[in-house]
Design a protein around this motif. Structure first.
Motif, PDB file in Angstrom:
ATOM      1  N   GLY A  83       0.810  -1.211   0.000  1.00 50.35           N
ATOM      2  CA  GLY A  83       0.000   0.000   0.000  1.00 50.35           C
ATOM      3  C   GLY A  83       0.846   1.265   0.000  1.00 50.35           C
ATOM      4  O   GLY A  83       0.543   2.227  -0.717  1.00 50.35           O
ATOM      5  N   ILE A  84       1.906   1.271   0.785  1.00 51.13           N
ATOM      6  CA  ILE A  84       2.799   2.439   0.845  1.00 51.13           C
ATOM      7  C   ILE A  84       3.461   2.670  -0.512  1.00 51.13           C
ATOM      8  O   ILE A  84       3.558   3.808  -0.987  1.00 51.13           O
ATOM      9  CB  ILE A  84       3.861   2.235   1.948  1.00 51.13           C
ATOM     10  CG1 ILE A  84       3.204   2.294   3.328  1.00 51.13           C
ATOM     11  CG2 ILE A  84       4.961   3.294   1.852  1.00 51.13           C
ATOM     12  CD1 ILE A  84       4.096   1.818   4.446  1.00 51.13           C
ATOM     13  N   SER A  85       3.928   1.591  -1.128  1.00 49.59           N
ATOM     14  CA  SER A  85       4.587   1.750  -2.428  1.00 49.59           C
ATOM     15  C   SER A  85       3.601   2.231  -3.486  1.00 49.59           C
ATOM     16  O   SER A  85       3.955   3.054  -4.348  1.00 49.59           O
ATOM     17  CB  SER A  85       5.220   0.420  -2.854  1.00 49.59           C
ATOM     18  OG  SER A  85       4.227  -0.575  -3.083  1.00 49.59           O
ATOM     19  N   GLY A  86       2.352   1.745  -3.418  1.00 58.37           N
ATOM     20  CA  GLY A  86       1.358   2.181  -4.386  1.00 58.37           C
ATOM     21  C   GLY A  86       0.969   3.633  -4.203  1.00 58.37           C
ATOM     22  O   GLY A  86       0.835   4.379  -5.180  1.00 58.37           O
ATOM     23  N   GLY A 465       8.777   4.745  -8.516  1.00 61.21           N
ATOM     24  CA  GLY A 465       8.359   3.392  -8.854  1.00 61.21           C
ATOM     25  C   GLY A 465       9.258   2.285  -8.351  1.00 61.21           C
ATOM     26  O   GLY A 465       8.923   1.105  -8.489  1.00 61.21           O
ATOM     27  N   TYR A 466      10.411   2.637  -7.755  1.00 61.72           N
ATOM     28  CA  TYR A 466      11.354   1.591  -7.335  1.00 61.72           C
ATOM     29  C   TYR A 466      10.753   0.660  -6.281  1.00 61.72           C
ATOM     30  O   TYR A 466      10.819  -0.565  -6.398  1.00 61.72           O
ATOM     31  CB  TYR A 466      12.638   2.227  -6.803  1.00 61.72           C
ATOM     32  CG  TYR A 466      13.402   3.027  -7.826  1.00 61.72           C
ATOM     33  CD1 TYR A 466      13.532   2.583  -9.136  1.00 61.72           C
ATOM     34  CD2 TYR A 466      13.998   4.243  -7.484  1.00 61.72           C
ATOM     35  CE1 TYR A 466      14.228   3.319 -10.089  1.00 61.72           C
ATOM     36  CE2 TYR A 466      14.701   4.984  -8.424  1.00 61.72           C
ATOM     37  CZ  TYR A 466      14.807   4.521  -9.722  1.00 61.72           C
ATOM     38  OH  TYR A 466      15.503   5.251 -10.649  1.00 61.72           O
ATOM     39  N   PHE A 470       9.539  -3.443  -6.666  1.00 63.03           N
ATOM     40  CA  PHE A 470      10.101  -4.463  -5.778  1.00 63.03           C
ATOM     41  C   PHE A 470       9.001  -5.196  -5.017  1.00 63.03           C
ATOM     42  O   PHE A 470       8.989  -6.436  -4.953  1.00 63.03           O
ATOM     43  CB  PHE A 470      11.078  -3.810  -4.799  1.00 63.03           C
ATOM     44  CG  PHE A 470      11.563  -4.753  -3.730  1.00 63.03           C
ATOM     45  CD1 PHE A 470      12.545  -5.697  -4.003  1.00 63.03           C
ATOM     46  CD2 PHE A 470      11.017  -4.709  -2.452  1.00 63.03           C
ATOM     47  CE1 PHE A 470      12.976  -6.582  -3.024  1.00 63.03           C
ATOM     48  CE2 PHE A 470      11.441  -5.575  -1.464  1.00 63.03           C
ATOM     49  CZ  PHE A 470      12.421  -6.516  -1.750  1.00 63.03           C
ATOM     50  N   THR A 471       8.060  -4.450  -4.447  1.00 59.15           N
ATOM     51  CA  THR A 471       7.035  -5.086  -3.606  1.00 59.15           C
ATOM     52  C   THR A 471       6.061  -5.923  -4.434  1.00 59.15           C
ATOM     53  O   THR A 471       5.645  -7.008  -4.003  1.00 59.15           O
ATOM     54  CB  THR A 471       6.264  -4.037  -2.795  1.00 59.15           C
ATOM     55  OG1 THR A 471       5.746  -3.032  -3.674  1.00 59.15           O
ATOM     56  CG2 THR A 471       7.158  -3.379  -1.767  1.00 59.15           C
TER      57      THR A 471
END
Length: 491
Positions: A83-86, A465-466, A470-471
């Motif tokens: 969720g954090i990465s999105g 987007g890194y 990864f996630t």
């Protein structure tokens, strides 16, 4: 001391939320989405590491930890990382000036972790509210968007109503038992009051889980929220709600049978005097959820709405798990298959929606089937990971979702619920059509688009987007690994 250590993941996540919210005003707008998400991810990673220290124990009869809850804690933390990465990609892509969503997401995660551990109705209620209020704000993140405003209004009003229903049910249970503990004994002559209170509490939790007949909010709220927030809700909030439902289910069974408390979700429980009416109610809710989710998703074009109906349907599948291995016959219940299915669903759903957030463009304007056609050819890495997550949701081997459905349906057959298992299997085939349709569209020949503009935008926002790449890749790999080695998550 171990019982306090069991709260370490919660403490670390809440501490991360406080750090994110406190630091946000001191960071320049252009740097907020480069610093805050990594800070939040750091605390989530610490919380995941601390899961190794968790051990079976209770804390003041309010919270409990066991092997299943430890697995669920790890799954929630991983989905929070997705969720954090999105949300980093979404907010960075849109040049959003505020950084509060990262702290809100961590607060909601902390509440979800407490919901998983709660073995007291008041503790569960407080945890539910701690989960809900940050999610209301996350759903309404795009304040000028009509769908977002409509979604947060429906979610907030409905959530307030069902929170009141839940709390009133707790009051009735207290009146019937003299305690708010999940495992309190019913005072002689107050069984009807206890039954009504439990029914109200269950409806409050089913609302959070998005199961029928209280699923009406799911599609509109999922559509109004950002795709990344939708993935967070579909995974973290649902895991917390269904974990709480499992705890309440076991408590109701042992209370009715007047047996020892069963706070350890990993252990099988045998109840000598099972209630047929409870079993019938579970079957009706499960079948209704599966049917609405399967057929409702077929008519949708929006990925968010498709996976919203998927969430309703999977809630029905998971509810079947509370009757295994043989509730109707011998009164034996073991929730391992249910939680294995829940974990695989959560990771697959969060992974798929986080990947779609990456592919959907600014303001998630390109998240319909038509808009995403050919996106997999332009961004194959993320799209391939999304396809693996969709394969797990569809129940295709060798991904974890296949084994999760296999264990659930074979368990239902063994428990004498052949026609229910057959109906569930048939409806899962119906739903597989819309999962596979998404995967097909991603890698179908692309429509004519302005490739130059798309490539420029991707280059400008590559820094956001890194973590997402990864996630999402980690989610796909995890589903494959758990599908091959199910002992990692099957208890």
């Amino acid at each position: 001391m171990s019982n306090y250590i069991n709260l370490m993941p919660v403490i670390l996540v809440i501490l991360g939320a406080m750090v994110s919210i406190a630091a946000e005003p001191f960071i320049k707008d252009e740097n907020k989405h480069k610093v805050l998400p990594w800070s939040a991810a750091f605390f989530v990673a610490l919380a995941m590491v601390s899961c190794a220290l968790l051990s079976p124990d209770t804390l003041f009869n309010l919270f409990a930890m066991d092997p299943v809850r430890r697995l669920l804690t790890g799954a929630v933390l991983f989905c929070a990382l997705l969720g954090i990465s999105g949300i980093q990609w979404t907010l960075g892509h849109e040049k959003h000036k505020g950084g509060e969503p990262y702290g809100l997401m961590l607060l909601a995660t902390g509440g979800a972790l407490l919901m998983i551990q709660a073995i007291d109705y008041l503790a569960l209620f407080i945890a539910m509210e701690l989960t809900s209020f940050p999610v209301y704000a996350l759903v309404g993140l795009r304040r000028r968007n009509t769908n977002s405003s409509e979604g947060v209004f429906k979610y907030f009003v409905s959530g307030a109503i069902f929170s009141a229903i839940f709390l009133y049910g707790v009051a009735m249970i207290y009146g019937a038992t003299g305690s708010t503990s999940l495992f309190a004994s019913v005072i002689l002559g107050r069984e009807p009051v206890y039954a009504i209170g439990v029914l109200m509490v269950l409806f409050g939790v089913l609302f959070k889980a998005g199961a029928a007949p209280v699923h009406y909010w799911v599609a509109d709220v999922y559509t109004g929220a950002a795709v990344a927030v939708t993935g967070f809700m579909a995974a973290v909030v649902k895991v917390a709600a269904l974990a709480a439902l499992g705890s309440i289910w076991l408590s109701v069974l042992v209370t009715k049978a007047a047996t020892a408390p069963a706070w350890n979700l990993a252990e099988p429980v045998t109840i000598g005097s099972q209630s047929e009416s409870l079993g019938v109610m579970v079957i009706i809710v499960a079948l209704l959820s599966m049917a609405i989710g399967a057929f409702g998703g077929l008519a949708q074009k929006s990925i968010r709405r498709i996976l919203a109906f998927s969430a309703v349907m999977n809630a029905g599948f998971i509810l079947l798990g509370v009757l295994l291995p043989d509730y109707i016959g011998s009164g034996k219940v073991q929730l391992g298959p249910m939680f294995y299915f829940l974990i695989t669903y959560a990771v697959a759903s969060a992974g798929a929606l986080t990947g779609v957030a990456y592919l959907a463009g600014k303001d998630d304007k390109n998240e319909t089937l038509d808009d995403l056609q050919g996106a997999g050819r332009r961004r194959p890495f993320v799209s391939l990971a999304v396809a693996v997550c969709l394969a797990s949701l569809a129940g295709l081997p060798p991904v974890a979702g296949f084994l999760a459905k296999f264990v659930l349906f074979t368990g239902a057959f063994s428990a004498g619920m052949s026609w229910i298992a057959a109906a569930g299997f048939g409806l899962s085939l119906v739903a597989a059509a819309y999962y596979l349709r998404i995967a097909y569209v991603l890698f179908a020949p692309a429509k004519k688009t302005c490739e130059c503009k798309c490539q420029c935008q991707c280059a400008d926002n590559a820094v956001f987007g890194y973590m997402l790449k990864f996630t999402v890749a980690a989610a796909a790999v995890a589903l494959l690994v758990v599908g091959v080695f199910p002992s990692l998550a099957l208890l």
